[in-house]
Design a protein around this motif. Structure first.
Motif, PDB file in Angstrom:
ATOM      1  N   UNK A 145      57.212   1.687  -3.102  1.00 42.15           N
ATOM      2  CA  UNK A 145      58.338   1.114  -2.363  1.00 42.15           C
ATOM      3  C   UNK A 145      59.417   0.667  -3.339  1.00 42.15           C
ATOM      4  N   UNK A 146      60.646   1.116  -3.114  1.00 42.17           N
ATOM      5  CA  UNK A 146      61.799   0.656  -3.879  1.00 42.17           C
ATOM      6  C   UNK A 146      62.364  -0.603  -3.246  1.00 42.17           C
ATOM      7  N   UNK A 147      62.574  -0.530  -1.937  1.00 41.53           N
ATOM      8  CA  UNK A 147      63.159  -1.678  -1.239  1.00 41.53           C
ATOM      9  C   UNK A 147      62.971  -1.539   0.261  1.00 41.53           C
ATOM     10  N   UNK A 148      63.114  -2.654   0.953  1.00 44.17           N
ATOM     11  CA  UNK A 148      63.237  -2.666   2.401  1.00 44.17           C
ATOM     12  C   UNK A 148      64.727  -2.702   2.697  1.00 44.17           C
ATOM     13  N   UNK A 149      65.215  -1.693   3.384  1.00 40.46           N
ATOM     14  CA  UNK A 149      66.645  -1.579   3.641  1.00 40.46           C
ATOM     15  C   UNK A 149      67.131  -2.584   4.674  1.00 40.46           C
ATOM     16  N   UNK A 150      68.427  -2.699   4.767  1.00 39.71           N
ATOM     17  CA  UNK A 150      69.021  -3.633   5.712  1.00 39.71           C
ATOM     18  C   UNK A 150      68.680  -3.336   7.156  1.00 39.71           C
ATOM     19  N   UNK A 151      68.355  -2.078   7.477  1.00 40.81           N
ATOM     20  CA  UNK A 151      67.977  -1.714   8.847  1.00 40.81           C
ATOM     21  C   UNK A 151      66.465  -1.756   9.048  1.00 40.81           C
ATOM     22  N   UNK A 152      65.739  -2.341   8.081  1.00 45.35           N
ATOM     23  CA  UNK A 152      64.281  -2.495   8.108  1.00 45.35           C
ATOM     24  C   UNK A 152      63.512  -1.208   7.838  1.00 45.35           C
ATOM     25  N   UNK A 153      64.197  -0.099   7.595  1.00 41.93           N
ATOM     26  CA  UNK A 153      63.477   1.070   7.100  1.00 41.93           C
ATOM     27  C   UNK A 153      63.032   0.777   5.668  1.00 41.93           C
ATOM     28  N   UNK A 154      62.072   1.544   5.180  1.00 33.47           N
ATOM     29  CA  UNK A 154      61.465   1.263   3.878  1.00 33.47           C
ATOM     30  C   UNK A 154      61.685   2.453   2.951  1.00 33.47           C
ATOM     31  N   UNK A 155      62.382   2.206   1.843  1.00 35.93           N
ATOM     32  CA  UNK A 155      62.720   3.262   0.898  1.00 35.93           C
ATOM     33  C   UNK A 155      61.599   3.429  -0.105  1.00 35.93           C
ATOM     34  N   UNK A 156      61.078   4.662  -0.224  1.00 37.42           N
ATOM     35  CA  UNK A 156      59.947   4.920  -1.097  1.00 37.42           C
ATOM     36  C   UNK A 156      60.241   6.100  -2.015  1.00 37.42           C
ATOM     37  N   UNK A 157      59.662   6.065  -3.210  1.00 38.07           N
ATOM     38  CA  UNK A 157      59.852   7.121  -4.213  1.00 38.07           C
ATOM     39  C   UNK A 157      58.524   7.787  -4.514  1.00 38.07           C
ATOM     40  N   UNK A 158      58.517   9.082  -4.534  1.00 38.23           N
ATOM     41  CA  UNK A 158      57.313   9.865  -4.819  1.00 38.23           C
ATOM     42  C   UNK A 158      56.681   9.411  -6.133  1.00 38.23           C
ATOM     43  N   UNK A 159      55.314   9.310  -6.139  1.00 36.63           N
ATOM     44  CA  UNK A 159      54.647   8.856  -7.361  1.00 36.63           C
ATOM     45  C   UNK A 159      53.361   9.608  -7.646  1.00 36.63           C
ATOM     46  N   UNK A 160      53.132  10.748  -6.983  1.00 38.49           N
ATOM     47  CA  UNK A 160      52.008  11.573  -7.383  1.00 38.49           C
ATOM     48  C   UNK A 160      51.009  11.901  -6.295  1.00 38.49           C
ATOM     49  N   UNK A 161      50.023  12.707  -6.665  1.00 42.54           N
ATOM     50  CA  UNK A 161      48.949  13.074  -5.742  1.00 42.54           C
ATOM     51  C   UNK A 161      47.773  12.101  -5.834  1.00 42.54           C
ATOM     52  N   UNK A 162      47.840  11.183  -6.776  1.00 45.72           N
ATOM     53  CA  UNK A 162      46.874  10.102  -6.924  1.00 45.72           C
ATOM     54  C   UNK A 162      47.645   8.794  -7.069  1.00 45.72           C
TER      55      UNK A 162
END
Length: 293
Positions: A22-39
């Motif tokens: 998780x990078x951040x919880x956006x102002x509209x409450x959606x959750x921004x996430x960045x890929x980090x692997x298959x494990x």
């Protein structure tokens, strides 16, 4: 927005059979996430698996301001003749096409797209000018081969002696606010709701500032690979430059067409809808990530 910053250990998400942070919880409450692997990898783990691909150019072509764009105009190698034309969202960058192909295969075709929110990805091509960037050569014109420094350059340390580290989480130009169908706040130019992390978000996550190493935050990946952000740095010395995250954990920059020296990693960013995320279980740790299953 609420940002996850530093060496956090409670921002793991398992989604679409991949692990994300998780990078951040956006102002509209959606959750921004960045890929980090298959494990699930611990902070500071150095592995190419934390990217969907390495050796990826941002754009094969590089001799025009337009090539700092996630999308740009005119198509092909025709020179841009104005800033508005260079920033017309007609042609996709090479990296955008690659990320979208991955997204279609791994998210859309597997039935996960309906829980991904249409939140903004900011490819900030604002041109604040020499007074903001501290570069006398900066024309602020933003087209063809005119030397131009972009917004993130002014905000996140230009390497010329200014101590100016003021990340922003709003997009200065609506044309740079990439969305799929949200045309109220965004440009509606995307095919799929996927992008990359911005340099401003990297600073907020804990990188500190440009040219300063930091191995104490969750994006640090000491694999021998830099990774692309969505933030242009400049068109300078007849080459388009993007800001990248280095394997030392800091911010630097590279030509849009470079791969070999950097290994040029790609980690997609998406936004999960608030409704979907609130239904997940888990504590967000490596052993108990937020997940649906």
């Amino acid at each position: 927005s609420y940002f996850y910053r530093g060496a956090v250990t409670n921002n793991y998400v398992k989604f679409a059979n991949f692990y994300w942070r998780i990078i951040r919880i956006n102002g509209d409450d959606s959750v921004r996430i960045r890929y980090d692997g298959t494990y699930a990898y611990s902070n500071g783990s150095g592995t190419f698996d934390r990217f969907i691909k390495t050796g990826q150019v941002y754009n094969t072509n590089y001799t025009d301001n337009k090539y700092v764009g996630w999308m740009y105009g005119p198509s092909g190698t025709t020179a841009s003749t104005s800033k508005s034309q260079a920033q017309t969202n007609i042609a996709s960058s090479d990296i955008k096409q690659m990320v979208e192909d991955w997204y279609k295969t791994n998210i859309v075709n597997k039935g996960f797209n309906n829980v991904v929110a249409d939140s903004i990805f900011c490819n900030d091509r604002s041109t604040p000018g020499s007074s903001a960037t501290g570069q006398s050569a900066d024309t602020g014109l933003g087209y063809r081969t005119n030397t131009t420094m972009y917004g993130a350059y002014a905000r996140l340390a230009n390497g010329m002696g200014k101590s100016n580290y003021t990340p922003t989480f709003t997009c200065p130009q609506k044309n740079d606010a990439f969305t799929v169908s949200n045309t109220t706040k965004g440009n509606g130019a995307l095919t799929y709701p996927v992008g990359l992390i911005t340099a401003d978000e990297v600073v907020a996550a804990g990188s500190g500032k440009m040219f300063t190493e930091n191995s104490k935050y969750y994006l640090y990946n000491p694999a021998n690979s830099w990774s692309w952000t969505l933030s242009p740095r400049a068109f300078h010395y007849n080459v388009a430059h993007m800001i990248m995250i280095t394997y030392d954990g800091n911010l630097h920059y590279a030509n849009v067409n470079l791969t070999d020296k950097l290994n040029a990693g790609v980690a997609p960013v998406i936004n999960l809808s608030s409704t979907y995320f609130k239904a997940l279980h888990g504590t967000g740790t490596m052993s108990d990530p937020y997940r649906a299953d």
